[in-house]
Design an enzyme around this catalytic site. Structure first.
Site, mmCIF file in Angstrom:
data_model
loop_
_atom_site.group_PDB
_atom_site.id
_atom_site.type_symbol
_atom_site.label_atom_id
_atom_site.label_comp_id
_atom_site.label_asym_id
_atom_site.label_seq_id
_atom_site.Cartn_x
_atom_site.Cartn_y
_atom_site.Cartn_z
ATOM 1 N NE ARG A 76 -3.882 -2.202 2.454
ATOM 2 C CZ ARG A 76 -4.792 -2.255 3.407
ATOM 3 N NH1 ARG A 76 -4.821 -1.263 4.458
ATOM 4 N NH2 ARG A 76 -5.666 -3.074 3.295
ATOM 5 C CG ASP A 78 1.688 6.602 3.400
ATOM 6 O OD1 ASP A 78 1.004 5.393 3.337
ATOM 7 O OD2 ASP A 78 2.782 6.600 3.982
ATOM 8 N NE ARG A 232 5.885 10.343 3.036
ATOM 9 C CZ ARG A 232 4.858 10.703 3.411
ATOM 10 N NH1 ARG A 232 3.682 9.864 3.232
ATOM 11 N NH2 ARG A 232 4.834 11.897 3.771
#
Length: 279
Positions: A76, A78, A232
């Site tokens: 998945r 973001d 990130r």
């Protein structure tokens, strides 16, 4: 490109896979390779009232097959995160396909999905294949624009970090993250509650690139799986080292702390690309 039409499943093959009460057994498993610009989407996963990659794709599949189709992705992403090689698997019946070739199915999906999504490939897989659970590793690339002036062409696909970075220090710092560790410090705190946070990172490497005349530092991160916002946060932490705000050894302390507040900032979503899945 695969030009075949899938061979219908025989009655004997159907009987060999007994259906469960919860979910019917289908005849075939297909895998899509997707690219998408993440800017318009509230992430990959379907969310009520939100435009998402999974929601848009499943709506297109519903139009094609006249029934709900449950999809599984390799990882998945973001909101705002892009993909070059996302993989999505789902099951279909002979009736669903109705003699369609795989290139025909790809064309139909590209016509029905959002303009920011491109279905690059449709492949037949062994029945029961899972884009998520059969994946051995995922590869992400994060793009930093390291020019002295802000980018034009890569503005929506990079994080502008002017002033220079000590890439050698970032390389030293990244070594602390290789192998299996508890990455709780690198995960969105709320999503880590009550869940295992150990992951295995096999590679972090740094690649200077020039894209349309703009100077980019691409950070390649490969691991078995990733926590929410993990890549990130890794990038944000390494950038602090590259800017001289922390020594390379600080990364070991961040890992040991197992606290999100110990790590660097969450790098902006637009610089991250889910590059490919390794099976």
């Amino acid at each position: 490109m695969n030009t075949q039409t899938i061979t219908p499943t025989s009655a004997r093959q159907r009987e060999a896979a007994a259906p469960t009460a919860e979910k019917p057994v289908r005849d075939h498993t297909l895998a899509l390779t997707l690219s998408y610009n993440g800017a318009p989407f509230s992430g990959f996963a379907r969310q009520p009232g939100q435009l998402t990659v999974q929601g848009d794709l499943e709506d297109a599949l519903h139009l094609l097959f006249k029934r709900d189709v449950e999809t599984t992705c390799a990882g998945r992403t973001d909101a705002g995160v892009h993909a070059l090689g996302q993989v999505v698997s789902f099951d279909v019946d002979d009736v669903d396909l109705g003699g369609r070739s795989l290139p025909s199915l790809r064309r139909s999906l590209n016509a029905l999905t959002h303009d920011a999504i491109s279905v690059r490939e449709v492949e037949p897989k062994k029945l029961g294949f899972s884009a998520r659970f059969d994946a051995q590793a995922r590869e992400y690339h994060y793009h930093l624009c390291v020019d002295s002036t802000s980018p034009i062409f890569m503005k929506d696909f990079s994080w502008f970090v002017p002033g220079g970075l000590d890439v050698s220090a970032m390389e030293v710092a990244s070594q602390y993250l290789l192998g299996e560790h508890d990455f709780k410090s690198f995960c969105l705190a709320a999503s880590a509650e009550g869940k295992p946070t150990n992951r295995n990172i096999r590679e972090i490497s740094f690649h200077p690139e020039t894209v349309l005349g703009e100077n980019i530092l691409a950070i390649k991160v490969v691991g078995n799986a990733f926590l929410h916002s993990m890549v990130r946060t890794i990038v944000g932490t390494l950038v602090m080292v590259g800017r001289g705000q922390r020594p390379a050894s600080w990364v070991a302390e961040v890992l040991e702390a197992r606290e999100r507040q110990a790590a660097g900032e969450n790098a902006p979503a637009q610089g991250l690309v889910f590059w490919r899945v390794i099976y």
